[in-house]
Each structure stands twice: as structure tokens, then as C-alpha cells.
Scaffold this motif. Sequence first.
Motif: not given
Length: 192
Positions: A161-188
Motif C-alpha cells: 500500500v505504501a509503495y502504491v500510495a507514495n509512488g502515485l503521490k496520493l494526497p491525504l483523503e479529504p476529511a479523514v486523512g491526517q498528516p504525520f505529527p510534527r516531531r516533538r522537541e526532546a524536552n517537551d
Amino acid sequence: MRIEPVIPPYTPDVQALFDRLPASWLPPFQLFTVLARDERLLLRWTRGAVSYLEPSHVTVRQREVLLLRVAGRCRCAYEWGMRVHYFAKEAGLTDDQVYATVYGDHSDPGWSATDRLLVRLADELHDTVDVSDQLWANLRESFPDEAIMQLLLMAGYYRTVAYVANGLKLPLEPAVGQPFPRRREANDGHAS
């Protein structure tokens, strides 16, 4: 998106497949509508998924820990974000655990012993395309052989699935797709 999805009307076989999807998956996901350009690809693709086998050899939580980690390691925000939307709460995953599927590892303190095994499995498969003898022995202490086979099939399917989705550059699904979280700082104060 590198290939445009098919827009309705769909062929009868494709429409029948889409009619069987859970209502919350409609309109059909872009991954499905792009693959519908050749209904043979779509129909074979969907027949290969063992993630929702009933009865399953694994729990919802076990499935989601593994698949979120597979999607996270493959850097597939398309699949990862939908799994978080649809299944993280049902699987009882905390925000820190969801975060750890992308940025953590098996040693994160929030994981149970079984969760740690599943994260290790996803990581070993990603890194070596194999399972070490030690991890295999550990898995057999917690899972029957049929569950291990289901886990291996699920990990492989969602890597594809990752090969296909990444290879096709599929955008996040409207209303249900969520981006990866922002990387946290080490001291948060959260796991990193």
C-alpha cells in the motif's frame, strides 16, 4: 497525484465492490478509484487484504500497532493518517503511542510487551525483509502460528500500500486523512 482516479460511472464489478465498502469509506478512497482504471488490478488488490479477516487471529489493537508502524516506517502518511482516523481510538491507542508509531521504537515506555513485539516485527521486516530467530521465538510465546502468518501477510500488504500510495503521490483523503505529527522537541515531556 500522478494518475487521475476514475470518476463514476464505474464498471458493474467495481461498483459492486464499492457498494460493499463501509459507509464511512465513501466516496471510495483515491487509492481505490485510481486502481479502478483497470478493474482487474483493483479487484485482485482488494482480495489480498487479510487485515479484516473474521474471525481474526489478532486483536484490533495488535493489527493497528503493527500497521501504523509499517505505514510510519514506510513514510506513508496517506495510509497512516486514515488508520489513525478510523482505528486508533478503537484500538485504545494513546496520542503518545500513535506518535511512537512514527518517531519511536519498541522501547518506548508506553508500549505493552505485546505492542513491543509488534513494533519489533514491523521494524525487522522493514529493515531486513526477514524475522530473526530470536524475534520468531518471542512471537511464538505470544501468538499462535496462524496469527504470526496473518501479521506477516498484513505487514507485506501494507508495505505494498505504501509503495502504491507514495509512488502515485496520493494526497491525504479529504476529511479523514491526517498528516504525520510534527516531531516533538526532546524536552517537551513526551516520548520521542
